[in-house]
Design a protein around this motif. Structure first.
Motif, short mmCIF file in Angstrom:
data_model
loop_
_atom_site.label_atom_id
_atom_site.label_comp_id
_atom_site.label_asym_id
_atom_site.label_seq_id
_atom_site.Cartn_x
_atom_site.Cartn_y
_atom_site.Cartn_z
N UNK A 88 -16.32 130.49 -30.61
CA UNK A 88 -17.64 130.13 -30.10
C UNK A 88 -18.33 131.23 -29.31
N UNK A 89 -17.57 132.04 -28.60
CA UNK A 89 -18.21 133.06 -27.76
C UNK A 89 -17.26 134.24 -27.58
N UNK A 90 -17.70 135.41 -28.04
CA UNK A 90 -16.88 136.60 -27.82
C UNK A 90 -17.06 137.13 -26.39
N UNK A 91 -18.10 136.70 -25.70
CA UNK A 91 -18.29 137.17 -24.34
C UNK A 91 -17.14 136.75 -23.43
N UNK A 92 -16.64 135.53 -23.64
CA UNK A 92 -15.50 135.08 -22.85
C UNK A 92 -14.25 135.91 -23.17
N UNK A 93 -14.13 136.32 -24.43
CA UNK A 93 -12.97 137.13 -24.82
C UNK A 93 -13.07 138.53 -24.22
N UNK A 94 -14.28 139.09 -24.17
CA UNK A 94 -14.45 140.39 -23.51
C UNK A 94 -14.13 140.27 -22.02
N UNK A 95 -14.48 139.15 -21.41
CA UNK A 95 -14.14 138.93 -20.01
C UNK A 95 -12.63 138.81 -19.83
N UNK A 96 -11.94 138.24 -20.84
CA UNK A 96 -10.49 138.07 -20.73
C UNK A 96 -9.75 139.40 -20.75
N UNK A 97 -10.29 140.42 -21.43
CA UNK A 97 -9.56 141.68 -21.60
C UNK A 97 -9.20 142.34 -20.26
N UNK A 98 -10.17 142.59 -19.36
CA UNK A 98 -9.76 143.21 -18.08
C UNK A 98 -8.85 142.33 -17.24
N UNK A 99 -8.99 141.00 -17.38
CA UNK A 99 -8.10 140.11 -16.65
C UNK A 99 -6.67 140.19 -17.19
N UNK A 100 -6.54 140.32 -18.52
CA UNK A 100 -5.21 140.52 -19.10
C UNK A 100 -4.60 141.84 -18.64
N UNK A 101 -5.47 142.80 -18.30
CA UNK A 101 -4.98 144.08 -17.80
C UNK A 101 -4.21 143.97 -16.49
N UNK A 102 -4.33 142.81 -15.82
CA UNK A 102 -3.55 142.60 -14.59
C UNK A 102 -2.06 142.52 -14.88
N UNK A 124 -4.90 136.85 -11.38
CA UNK A 124 -5.88 137.41 -12.33
C UNK A 124 -5.41 137.20 -13.77
N UNK A 125 -4.13 137.47 -14.03
CA UNK A 125 -3.62 137.30 -15.38
C UNK A 125 -3.69 135.83 -15.81
N UNK A 126 -3.43 134.92 -14.89
CA UNK A 126 -3.51 133.50 -15.22
C UNK A 126 -4.91 133.11 -15.67
N UNK A 127 -5.93 133.66 -15.01
CA UNK A 127 -7.31 133.37 -15.41
C UNK A 127 -7.58 133.93 -16.81
N UNK A 128 -7.11 135.16 -17.06
CA UNK A 128 -7.29 135.74 -18.39
C UNK A 128 -6.59 134.94 -19.47
N UNK A 129 -5.37 134.52 -19.20
CA UNK A 129 -4.64 133.70 -20.18
C UNK A 129 -5.32 132.36 -20.38
N UNK A 130 -5.89 131.80 -19.31
CA UNK A 130 -6.59 130.52 -19.44
C UNK A 130 -7.79 130.65 -20.38
N UNK A 131 -8.51 131.78 -20.28
CA UNK A 131 -9.65 132.00 -21.19
C UNK A 131 -9.18 132.12 -22.63
N UNK A 132 -8.08 132.83 -22.83
CA UNK A 132 -7.55 133.00 -24.20
C UNK A 132 -7.08 131.66 -24.75
N UNK A 133 -6.31 130.91 -23.94
CA UNK A 133 -5.80 129.62 -24.39
C UNK A 133 -6.95 128.66 -24.69
N UNK A 134 -8.01 128.72 -23.89
CA UNK A 134 -9.17 127.86 -24.15
C UNK A 134 -9.76 128.15 -25.52
N UNK A 135 -9.90 129.42 -25.86
CA UNK A 135 -10.45 129.75 -27.17
C UNK A 135 -9.51 129.31 -28.29
N UNK A 136 -8.21 129.51 -28.10
CA UNK A 136 -7.24 129.08 -29.11
C UNK A 136 -7.27 127.56 -29.28
#
Length: 426
Positions: A88-102, A124-136
């Motif tokens: 639905x939105x690649x913007x959320x995935x771009x936001x997840x990338x720096x958070x996964x960098x944690x 920070x990583x938990x927030x990034x993973x939450x964004x990824x899991x939401x998209x999945x």
């Protein structure tokens, strides 16, 4: 003739090339860092000190940097097509990338036992993973039930659940202040954490996607359609029996669950063997080479896991070999082997309007074949060195793993350079 992207009704589009390429590039660098960290970790592993700082850094660089970026990049490229709907939105995935960098500072914090850094990076990583899991989760929920899907929705959903559970248990292990973690002996909870990550998250995802992806990349006949994800369900049932047995100290229950897991994996192994025999490629490429080597590592991980439960191996030494063969040899290896191929496929399948090169022209076969050979030999030597107490043998294996990681980075750089040289600018 000008070629333009073809929209097919009811089939999702892969994520954009910049997103997938960025994720894979960070994954490749993360893998190189993990491989380099393995070298100073070898003496501790040979002495059976899995919980020392150096081994913790190496395993967590692989588990918290390489694997999250590699798996999410692969998921963003493959799952929209396999589950027949759009991200639905690649913007959320771009936001997840720096958070996964944690994951990198988190790995450093765990290795150095720095609580402030560890908990901050984990948040920070938990927030990034939450964004990824939401998209999945969105891809799974929106997948059309009336159409044939080439990836198991159940398998993908259970894999995401196990990822979250492994992450939470990892936090519990780090925060433990006594000999027990949530009422389970520390050593056994470490095994539960490793099994959830290596089997529940990564292996289940490989089963859910690999039955289609492995034959596709090897140009072999596809797996026949099925009505129920029986392998994934049997695997998950056996996994939780095994986890219950490990946590409770009832080793026969853990062994029975492990046997069910092996039975389910045997079905997938038979399919991989068929792919190797019926492939239409002239030679075994990186993805299939890593799957075949990974299957051998998985068998060894099972053998040493059972031996550890039976008391035939020292608990920490057995856990070290189990983690090496399961998380590195199998899960990380299979993921790494697909990195270069999926990177080239992403560039090819999302090519902008204009002449499109052949996909094979974007994928450097030789570096990835050499990478697979060096990786398999290196991990095996490290494992033998740990079991026999041979530090020199293990150091030689670690050096081969570093060399294979350098080739992986070189393979990714080559694909990006070839794509850019052929006119890709977006």
């Amino acid at each position: 003739m000008v070629q333009r992207p073809l929209r097919i009704h009811g089939v999702g589009r892969p994520a954009s090339w910049p997103l997938v390429a960025t994720s894979f590039a960070v994954a490749a660098l993360g893998w190189l860092a993990a491989a380099c960290a393995l070298v100073p970790a070898v003496p501790k592993l040979v002495d059976g000190w899995l919980g020392a700082g150096e081994p913790l850094l190496a395993i967590h660089l692989a588990g918290l940097v390489f694997l999250p970026f590699a798996v999410t990049g692969a998921a963003w490229h493959t799952l929209p097509v396999m589950l027949r709907n759009e991200l639905p939105s690649e913007r959320r995935l771009w936001l997840a990338l720096p958070l996964l960098g944690a994951g990198a500072p988190l790995a450093a914090g765990i290795a150095a036992d720095l609580e402030v850094l560890t908990w901050a990076a984990a948040g920070l990583l938990a927030v990034g993973l939450a964004l990824v899991v939401r998209e999945l989760a969105g891809l799974v929920v929106r997948a059309p039930g009336e159409k044939l899907l080439v990836a198991s929705r159940t398998g993908v959903a259970l894999s995401a659940f196990h990822l979250v559970t492994a992450f939470v248990l990892g936090a519990a292990v780090f925060g433990a202040s006594g000999p027990d973690v949530l009422g389970v002996p520390f050593q056994r909870m470490v095994l539960v954490h490793l099994a959830l990550a290596g089997l529940g998250w990564l292996t289940l995802l490989i089963l859910a996607v690999g039955r289609t992806l492995v034959p596709m990349l090897a140009l072999a006949p596809a797996a026949p359609p099925r009505r129920l994800p029986a392998v994934e369900l049997v695997f998950t049932g056996g996994l939780w029996l095994m986890l219950a047995g490990i946590a409770s100290g009832i080793d026969p229950l853990a062994g029975a669950g492990g046997a069910v897991v092996v039975l389910a994996l045997g079905r997938f192994g038979a399919q991989v063997a068929g792919v190797a025999l019926r492939r239409r490629l002239d030679a075994v490429e990186g993805p299939l080479a890593h799957v075949l080597a990974g299957a051998a590592f998985l068998v060894q991980a099972a053998a040493f896991g059972f031996a550890t439960l039976a008391g035939a191996l020292d608990a920490w030494r057995g856990a070290a070999v189990f983690a090496l063969f399961l998380v590195v040899g199998w899960a990380a290896g299979v993921t790494l082997g697909h990195l270069g191929k999926l990177l080239s496929l992403s560039a090819w399948s999302t090519w902008p309007p204009g002449p499109r090169p052949k996909q094979a022209a974007l994928y450097p076969r030789l570096p990835w074949k050499l990478e697979a050979l060096l990786f398999a030999a290196g991990v095996e030597l490290v494992g033998v060195g740990i079991l026999t107490g041979g530090a020199a043998l293990a150091r030689a294996g670690a050096a081969l793993v570093v060399a294979s990681a350098v080739l992986a980075v070189a393979g990714c750089v080559t694909t990006v350079a070839r794509a850019m040289a052929r006119g890709r600018s977006s």
